[in-house]
Design an enzyme around this catalytic site. Structure first.
Site, PDB file in Angstrom:
ATOM      1  N   GLU A  90       0.823  -1.210   0.000  1.00  0.00           N
ATOM      2  CA  GLU A  90       0.000   0.000   0.000  1.00  0.00           C
ATOM      3  C   GLU A  90       0.858   1.262   0.000  1.00  0.00           C
ATOM      4  O   GLU A  90       1.910   1.297   0.622  1.00  0.00           O
ATOM      5  CB  GLU A  90      -0.846   0.051   1.274  1.00  0.00           C
ATOM      6  CG  GLU A  90      -1.953  -0.935   1.282  1.00  0.00           C
ATOM      7  CD  GLU A  90      -2.884  -0.700   2.472  1.00  0.00           C
ATOM      8  OE1 GLU A  90      -3.570  -1.647   2.837  1.00  0.00           O
ATOM      9  OE2 GLU A  90      -2.910   0.419   3.021  1.00  0.00           O
ATOM     10  N   CYS A 103       2.867   8.487   1.923  1.00  0.00           N
ATOM     11  CA  CYS A 103       3.177   7.565   3.007  1.00  0.00           C
ATOM     12  C   CYS A 103       3.697   6.281   2.367  1.00  0.00           C
ATOM     13  O   CYS A 103       2.975   5.574   1.673  1.00  0.00           O
ATOM     14  CB  CYS A 103       1.925   7.311   3.835  1.00  0.00           C
ATOM     15  SG  CYS A 103       2.215   6.178   5.196  1.00  0.00           S
ATOM     16  N   CYS A 110       4.776  -6.964   8.125  1.00  0.00           N
ATOM     17  CA  CYS A 110       5.553  -6.401   9.236  1.00  0.00           C
ATOM     18  C   CYS A 110       5.599  -7.402  10.386  1.00  0.00           C
ATOM     19  O   CYS A 110       4.608  -8.079  10.660  1.00  0.00           O
ATOM     20  CB  CYS A 110       4.904  -5.102   9.720  1.00  0.00           C
ATOM     21  SG  CYS A 110       5.836  -4.281  11.036  1.00  0.00           S
ATOM     22  N   CYS A 114       2.591  -4.875  16.626  1.00  0.00           N
ATOM     23  CA  CYS A 114       1.821  -3.931  17.449  1.00  0.00           C
ATOM     24  C   CYS A 114       0.350  -4.366  17.419  1.00  0.00           C
ATOM     25  O   CYS A 114      -0.199  -4.629  16.352  1.00  0.00           O
ATOM     26  CB  CYS A 114       1.966  -2.512  16.906  1.00  0.00           C
ATOM     27  SG  CYS A 114       3.675  -1.948  16.913  1.00  0.00           S
ATOM     28  N   CYS A 117      -2.436  -2.528  15.114  1.00  0.00           N
ATOM     29  CA  CYS A 117      -2.088  -2.130  13.741  1.00  0.00           C
ATOM     30  C   CYS A 117      -2.474  -3.196  12.726  1.00  0.00           C
ATOM     31  O   CYS A 117      -2.133  -4.372  12.882  1.00  0.00           O
ATOM     32  CB  CYS A 117      -0.590  -1.843  13.661  1.00  0.00           C
ATOM     33  SG  CYS A 117      -0.020  -1.450  11.997  1.00  0.00           S
ATOM     34  N   GLY A 160       5.407  -1.862   7.598  1.00  0.00           N
ATOM     35  CA  GLY A 160       6.804  -2.256   7.795  1.00  0.00           C
ATOM     36  C   GLY A 160       7.544  -1.375   8.767  1.00  0.00           C
ATOM     37  O   GLY A 160       7.063  -0.302   9.161  1.00  0.00           O
ATOM     38  N   GLU A 161       8.702  -1.840   9.158  1.00  0.00           N
ATOM     39  CA  GLU A 161       9.545  -1.080  10.071  1.00  0.00           C
ATOM     40  C   GLU A 161      10.792  -0.627   9.302  1.00  0.00           C
ATOM     41  O   GLU A 161      11.642  -1.451   8.959  1.00  0.00           O
ATOM     42  CB  GLU A 161       9.908  -1.975  11.279  1.00  0.00           C
ATOM     43  CG  GLU A 161      11.012  -1.457  12.160  1.00  0.00           C
ATOM     44  CD  GLU A 161      10.834  -0.010  12.630  1.00  0.00           C
ATOM     45  OE1 GLU A 161       9.736   0.363  13.073  1.00  0.00           O
ATOM     46  OE2 GLU A 161      11.817   0.752  12.540  1.00  0.00           O
ATOM     47  N   SER A 192       9.662   6.952  10.455  1.00  0.00           N
ATOM     48  CA  SER A 192       9.004   6.606  11.720  1.00  0.00           C
ATOM     49  C   SER A 192       9.420   5.205  12.150  1.00  0.00           C
ATOM     50  O   SER A 192       9.358   4.262  11.366  1.00  0.00           O
ATOM     51  CB  SER A 192       7.489   6.671  11.508  1.00  0.00           C
ATOM     52  OG  SER A 192       6.805   6.250  12.655  1.00  0.00           O
ATOM     53  N   SER A 215       7.352   5.913  17.427  1.00  0.00           N
ATOM     54  CA  SER A 215       6.009   5.471  17.836  1.00  0.00           C
ATOM     55  C   SER A 215       6.069   5.062  19.292  1.00  0.00           C
ATOM     56  O   SER A 215       6.604   4.017  19.628  1.00  0.00           O
ATOM     57  CB  SER A 215       5.563   4.289  16.966  1.00  0.00           C
ATOM     58  OG  SER A 215       5.452   4.719  15.634  1.00  0.00           O
ATOM     59  N   LEU A 216       5.511   5.893  20.141  1.00  0.00           N
ATOM     60  CA  LEU A 216       5.613   5.655  21.584  1.00  0.00           C
ATOM     61  C   LEU A 216       4.341   4.947  22.083  1.00  0.00           C
ATOM     62  O   LEU A 216       4.400   3.830  22.587  1.00  0.00           O
ATOM     63  CB  LEU A 216       5.807   6.996  22.291  1.00  0.00           C
ATOM     64  CG  LEU A 216       6.411   6.972  23.675  1.00  0.00           C
ATOM     65  CD1 LEU A 216       7.802   6.343  23.676  1.00  0.00           C
ATOM     66  CD2 LEU A 216       6.489   8.390  24.242  1.00  0.00           C
ATOM     67  N   HIS A 217       3.234   5.613  21.956  1.00  0.00           N
ATOM     68  CA  HIS A 217       1.894   5.048  22.203  1.00  0.00           C
ATOM     69  C   HIS A 217       1.575   4.641  23.635  1.00  0.00           C
ATOM     70  O   HIS A 217       0.430   4.313  23.951  1.00  0.00           O
ATOM     71  CB  HIS A 217       1.591   3.873  21.267  1.00  0.00           C
ATOM     72  CG  HIS A 217       1.793   4.167  19.810  1.00  0.00           C
ATOM     73  ND1 HIS A 217       1.583   5.401  19.252  1.00  0.00           N
ATOM     74  CD2 HIS A 217       2.209   3.373  18.779  1.00  0.00           C
ATOM     75  CE1 HIS A 217       1.850   5.348  17.960  1.00  0.00           C
ATOM     76  NE2 HIS A 217       2.234   4.140  17.651  1.00  0.00           N
ATOM     77  N   ASN A 291      -7.327   4.946  13.773  1.00  0.00           N
ATOM     78  CA  ASN A 291      -8.150   4.444  12.680  1.00  0.00           C
ATOM     79  C   ASN A 291      -8.616   3.059  13.083  1.00  0.00           C
ATOM     80  O   ASN A 291      -7.811   2.128  13.128  1.00  0.00           O
ATOM     81  CB  ASN A 291      -7.299   4.290  11.418  1.00  0.00           C
ATOM     82  CG  ASN A 291      -7.396   5.479  10.514  1.00  0.00           C
ATOM     83  OD1 ASN A 291      -8.466   6.013  10.280  1.00  0.00           O
ATOM     84  ND2 ASN A 291      -6.251   5.894  10.000  1.00  0.00           N
ATOM     85  N   CYS A 334      -3.685   2.159   8.162  1.00  0.00           N
ATOM     86  CA  CYS A 334      -2.488   1.459   7.703  1.00  0.00           C
ATOM     87  C   CYS A 334      -2.753  -0.026   7.451  1.00  0.00           C
ATOM     88  O   CYS A 334      -3.163  -0.738   8.353  1.00  0.00           O
ATOM     89  CB  CYS A 334      -1.407   1.580   8.764  1.00  0.00           C
ATOM     90  SG  CYS A 334      -1.552   3.075   9.724  1.00  0.00           S
TER      91      CYS A 334
HETATM   92  N1  SAH Z   1       7.001   0.657  11.971  1.00  0.00           N
HETATM   93  C1  SAH Z   1       7.051   2.078  11.977  1.00  0.00           C
HETATM   94  C2  SAH Z   1       6.393   2.731  10.783  1.00  0.00           C
HETATM   95  C3  SAH Z   1       5.076   2.180  10.319  1.00  0.00           C
HETATM   96  S1  SAH Z   1       3.678   2.509  11.350  1.00  0.00           S
HETATM   97  C4  SAH Z   1       6.489   2.614  13.276  1.00  0.00           C
HETATM   98  O1  SAH Z   1       6.016   1.840  14.083  1.00  0.00           O
HETATM   99  O2  SAH Z   1       6.564   3.813  13.491  1.00  0.00           O
HETATM  100  C5  SAH Z   1       3.409   4.230  11.231  1.00  0.00           C
HETATM  101  C6  SAH Z   1       2.574   4.812  12.345  1.00  0.00           C
HETATM  102  O3  SAH Z   1       1.189   4.465  12.202  1.00  0.00           O
HETATM  103  C7  SAH Z   1       2.982   4.303  13.728  1.00  0.00           C
HETATM  104  O4  SAH Z   1       3.004   5.348  14.651  1.00  0.00           O
HETATM  105  C8  SAH Z   1       1.866   3.313  14.004  1.00  0.00           C
HETATM  106  O5  SAH Z   1       1.798   3.015  15.356  1.00  0.00           O
HETATM  107  C9  SAH Z   1       0.680   4.047  13.451  1.00  0.00           C
HETATM  108  N2  SAH Z   1      -0.513   3.219  13.278  1.00  0.00           N
HETATM  109  C10 SAH Z   1      -0.596   1.897  13.064  1.00  0.00           C
HETATM  110  N3  SAH Z   1      -1.877   1.493  12.990  1.00  0.00           N
HETATM  111  C11 SAH Z   1      -2.639   2.600  13.150  1.00  0.00           C
HETATM  112  C12 SAH Z   1      -4.050   2.832  13.170  1.00  0.00           C
HETATM  113  N4  SAH Z   1      -4.912   1.849  12.973  1.00  0.00           N
HETATM  114  N5  SAH Z   1      -4.469   4.093  13.370  1.00  0.00           N
HETATM  115  C13 SAH Z   1      -3.603   5.104  13.540  1.00  0.00           C
HETATM  116  N6  SAH Z   1      -2.256   4.962  13.516  1.00  0.00           N
HETATM  117  C14 SAH Z   1      -1.779   3.713  13.324  1.00  0.00           C
END
Ligand code: SAH
Length: 345
Positions: A90, A103, A110, A114, A117, A160-161, A192, A215-217, A291, A334
């Site tokens: 994508e 993006c 991946c 997480c 995701c 992906g990372e 990211s 990405s802290l979260h 999302n 994503c």
């Molecule tokens: N692996 C990397 C880059 C890809 S994810 C990372 O973790 O940063 C990019 C961003 O989208 C991350 O902050 C991820 O946590 C966030 N993300 C993943 N799923 C999401 C969702 N459903 N809604 C909003 N953000 C999301």
């Protein structure tokens, strides 16, 4: 066949030298394929016939194919691209008022796991090649050409990372940034990461003025362990140490991404912990409206909780923004388009 879009400038120069060509051929080729968007070698009028024949024999200029396209009312474009081996990825384009941000996906699937995701629903199959990273931008530019526009900003935030595909992502960034290629300013490029600390530390020394987002979260290990598996390998104190190292060595501040998950990480107590955690860094916080994903139970936080969380951070001196949303009427989350497509296959 070597895909010319896969060669970072020093590698292309080496390639030219190994063919008894002058080094400047590399920038000359960049000007043709990126600057003038030449899609075949015969157009390259200042290159000798015999070398054109050699280029045609050994190199190709191919980009991924559009397999599916969704366009939102707000102008967001989401593409499912097909790679040469049939894998699908994508790519999304978000039309901000300051420019067009793409993006970019860095891997097929991946493995970071997480829990919120959709990208992680499909495990990593392989890293993307440099030309497949570059190809995503070129496909988008071809679509934008009709509107006399082009990609101006890049975020490596797709599936992906990026730091799990470090070298290819770095070559990609250098190609995007090269003045004879797409000349996208480093400050318009953001990578990211979920917090691969070796990657963060290495990235500090690349001499790039790009942006780094983490990405802290979650503001504590207990919660972060639950929602981001990577935290078991790289807990928060290690991540924070790497961030401080990056800030010092690269002289750049990072952005912390923080998805607002209803009832999970969005209370004032969490905001308080977050302030404590990032104290002493120069970081920004970007709050991300979640999302929602069909297969997952997480819900997005209410506007009120997001607002209160943000107010708390601001009151305590943390620069905070809430991410603008795009493509609400399409599968913008994503990995959702690809995950759905794969289910039908
Ligand atoms: N692996 C990397 C880059 C890809 S994810 C990372 O973790 O940063 C990019 C961003 O989208 C991350 O902050 C991820 O946590 C966030 N993300 C993943 N799923 C999401 C969702 N459903 N809604 C909003 N953000 C999301």
């Amino acid at each position: 066949m070597i895909n010319l879009y896969g060669l970072e400038i020093t590698k292309l120069e080496q390639e030219m030298l190994s063919r008894n060509q002058k080094k400047f051929r590399a920038t000359q080729l960049y000007s043709w394929i990126y600057g003038k968007n030449a899609q075949n070698f015969d157009d390259m009028s200042d290159i000798s016939k015999s070398f054109i024949e050699e280029l045609k024999r050994d190199f190709c200029l191919s980009i991924p194919k559009i397999y599916r396209k969704q366009e939102s009312k707000d102008g967001t474009i989401k593409l499912l691209l097909e790679l040469e081996d049939g894998n699908k990825i994508e790519t999304a384009l978000m039309p901000y008022n300051y420019g067009n941000a793409i993006c970019v996906t860095s891997q097929v699937g991946c493995n970071m796991g997480c829990s919120f995701c959709a990208s992680g629903l499909l495990k990593k199959k392989r890293n993307l090649e440099v030309h497949e990273l570059v190809g995503q931008v070129l496909v988008m530019n071809n679509l934008l050409k009709e509107k006399n526009q082009r990609v101006s900003h890049i975020v490596v935030m797709g599936t992906g990372e990026p730091f799990d595909n470090y070298d290819n992502v770095l070559d990609f960034i250098r190609i995007m940034n090269h003045p004879k290629a797409l000349a996208i300013g480093a400050r318009h490029i953001t990578v990211s990461t979920c917090g691969l600390i070796e990657g963060i530390k290495k990235y500090a020394h690349e001499g790039l003025q790009t942006n780094l987002a983490i990405s802290l979260h979650a503001p504590n290990d207990e919660l972060r362990n639950k929602i981001m598996r990577i935290n078991k390998f790289y807990p928060l104190d290690k991540v924070m140490e790497a961030v401080r190292y990056y800030e010092k060595e690269a002289n750049r501040r990072v952005t912390f991404e923080y998805i607002m998950l209803k009832g999970v990480n969005d209370s004032i107590e969490h905001a308080k912990q977050l302030v404590e955690l990032i104290r002493g860094t120069l970081a920004y916080v970007n709050l991300i409206p979640y999302n929602e994903v069909d297969e997952m139970e997480y819900k997005r936080s209410s506007d009120e909780s997001t607002h209160n969380f943000m107010s708390y951070l601001l009151k305590h001196g943390v620069n905070t923004t809430v991410r603008k949303e795009f493509g609400k009427d399409i599968d913008a989350a994503c990995g959702q388009l690809r995950a759905k497509e794969q289910k039908h296959e």
